[in-house]
Write an enzyme that holds these catalytic residues in place. Structure first.
Site, PDB file in Angstrom:
ATOM      1  N   HIS A  54       1.014  -1.243  -0.400  1.00 52.13           N
ATOM      2  CA  HIS A  54      -0.126  -0.258  -0.103  1.00 52.13           C
ATOM      3  C   HIS A  54       0.492   1.559   0.051  1.00 52.13           C
ATOM      4  O   HIS A  54       1.950   1.178  -0.126  1.00 52.13           O
ATOM      5  CB  HIS A  54      -0.962  -0.111   1.266  1.00 52.13           C
ATOM      6  CG  HIS A  54      -0.671   0.141   2.626  1.00 52.13           C
ATOM      7  ND1 HIS A  54       0.091  -0.661   3.025  1.00 52.13           N
ATOM      8  CD2 HIS A  54      -0.499   1.225   3.548  1.00 52.13           C
ATOM      9  CE1 HIS A  54       0.992  -0.802   4.538  1.00 52.13           C
ATOM     10  NE2 HIS A  54       0.057   0.607   4.535  1.00 52.13           N
ATOM     11  N   HIS A 113      -7.140  -1.521   5.957  1.00 54.36           N
ATOM     12  CA  HIS A 113      -6.163   0.287   6.369  1.00 54.36           C
ATOM     13  C   HIS A 113      -6.555   1.249   5.005  1.00 54.36           C
ATOM     14  O   HIS A 113      -6.476   1.650   5.582  1.00 54.36           O
ATOM     15  CB  HIS A 113      -4.903  -1.107   6.996  1.00 54.36           C
ATOM     16  CG  HIS A 113      -4.170   0.220   7.122  1.00 54.36           C
ATOM     17  ND1 HIS A 113      -3.676   0.430   8.202  1.00 54.36           N
ATOM     18  CD2 HIS A 113      -3.185   0.659   6.115  1.00 54.36           C
ATOM     19  CE1 HIS A 113      -2.436   1.695   8.079  1.00 54.36           C
ATOM     20  NE2 HIS A 113      -1.471   1.108   6.886  1.00 54.36           N
ATOM     21  N   ASP A 136       0.062  -3.757   6.033  1.00 45.76           N
ATOM     22  CA  ASP A 136      -0.248  -3.392   7.663  1.00 45.76           C
ATOM     23  C   ASP A 136      -1.790  -3.786   8.000  1.00 45.76           C
ATOM     24  O   ASP A 136      -2.951  -3.266   8.515  1.00 45.76           O
ATOM     25  CB  ASP A 136      -0.536  -1.608   7.566  1.00 45.76           C
ATOM     26  CG  ASP A 136       0.608  -1.089   7.959  1.00 45.76           C
ATOM     27  OD1 ASP A 136       2.271  -1.585   8.090  1.00 45.76           O
ATOM     28  OD2 ASP A 136       1.100   0.064   7.958  1.00 45.76           O
TER      29      ASP A 136
END
Ligand code: ZN
Ligand code: FE
Length: 257
Positions: A54, A113, A136
């Protein structure tokens, strides 16, 4: 495929994957470049891929410096991170496959997330176990904060990961384990596997060891964010509707210290 775990910044992990046959390397979520470059130099390996999960700075911060040194390395990320990951060349969706060395990773779309978050799963081959790089999304004993997603989305993302083989090693991107387990005990304190895990994790940290990787099996037994359908967690949440259980315990964790 050899995996090297680099501890960087205050609590991040960067993973260098090395294929000894071809002497090529890939890196997962390079928060910063210097330790990765040092590892590549030590291995004498050529960097061919950057696998980003990400767009957050502590996951892509090293991209530019690595591409400067290895201009042919290909930067992979989620399709929805378009424009948010420096030098991204390949835009992945859930179900896509990517190759590194003699291994092939399956891509999971795991929003929650962030809205574009993906994970890379290398299934077991022969007697070599499976490896999951989940950024994450899933942590040892916890999960990522919901910055750009809903509890239902995160639950669905973790449900996908929950279905992986129990011995899959989980390479998450932060050393948050002790804090996560402290919260886990507050909502699932009678769980003997969790009690045992806390004792083991405290001993590991005291010895200066990392608690990463964990495994899918251990997370299913002890991580409250993988246990929304267990009675003890539902009792702590005061509700038994899965999305709401998840939302309650995520909210409790956000305010826990
Ligand atoms: Zn993040
Ligand atoms: Fe992070």
């Amino acid at each position: 495929m050899n995996i090297y775990r680099l501890a960087v910044l205050s609590d991040n992990y960067v993973f260098v994957l090395h294929d000894p046959e071809t002497n090529t390397a890939a890196v997962v979520d390079p928060a910063i470049a210097e330790p990765v470059l040092a590892k590549l130099e030590e291995l004498g390996a050529d960097l061919v891929a950057i696998f980003n999960t990400h767009h957050h700075g502590d996951h892509v911060g090293g991209n530019s410096a690595l591409i400067k040194k290895f201009p042919n390395a290909i930067v992979y990320g989620g399709e929805k991170d378009n424009g948010r990951i420096p030098h991204q060349k390949v835009f992945l969706r859930g179900g896509d496959r990517v190759n590194f060395g003699d291994r092939e990773a399956q891509v999971f779309f795991v929003p929650g997330h962030t809205y574009a978050h993906i994970a890379y799963y290398f299934p077991a081959i022969g007697d070599v176990g499976g490896e999951l790089f989940c950024g994450d999304t899933l942590f040892a004993g916890g999960c990522g904060r919901l910055f750009e997603g809903t509890p239902a989305e995160m639950l669905n993302s973790l449900e996908q990961l929950r279905q992986l083989p129990e011995d899959t090693r989980v390479w998450c991107a932060h050393e948050y384990t002790l804090g996560n387990l402290k919260f886990a005990l507050a909502v699932d304190g009678d769980n003997p596997d969790l009690q045992e895990r806390m004792v083991a994790a405290q001993a590991m940290r005291q010895r200066g060891e990392s608690t990463v990787p964990t495994t899918i099996g251990l997370e299913k037994r002890t991580n409250p964010f993988m246990r929304w359908d267990f009675p003890a967690i539902q009792r702590s949440a005061g509700i038994d509707i899965p999305d709401r259980v998840f939302a309650r315990i995520r909210g409790q964790k956000d305010n826990f210290s």
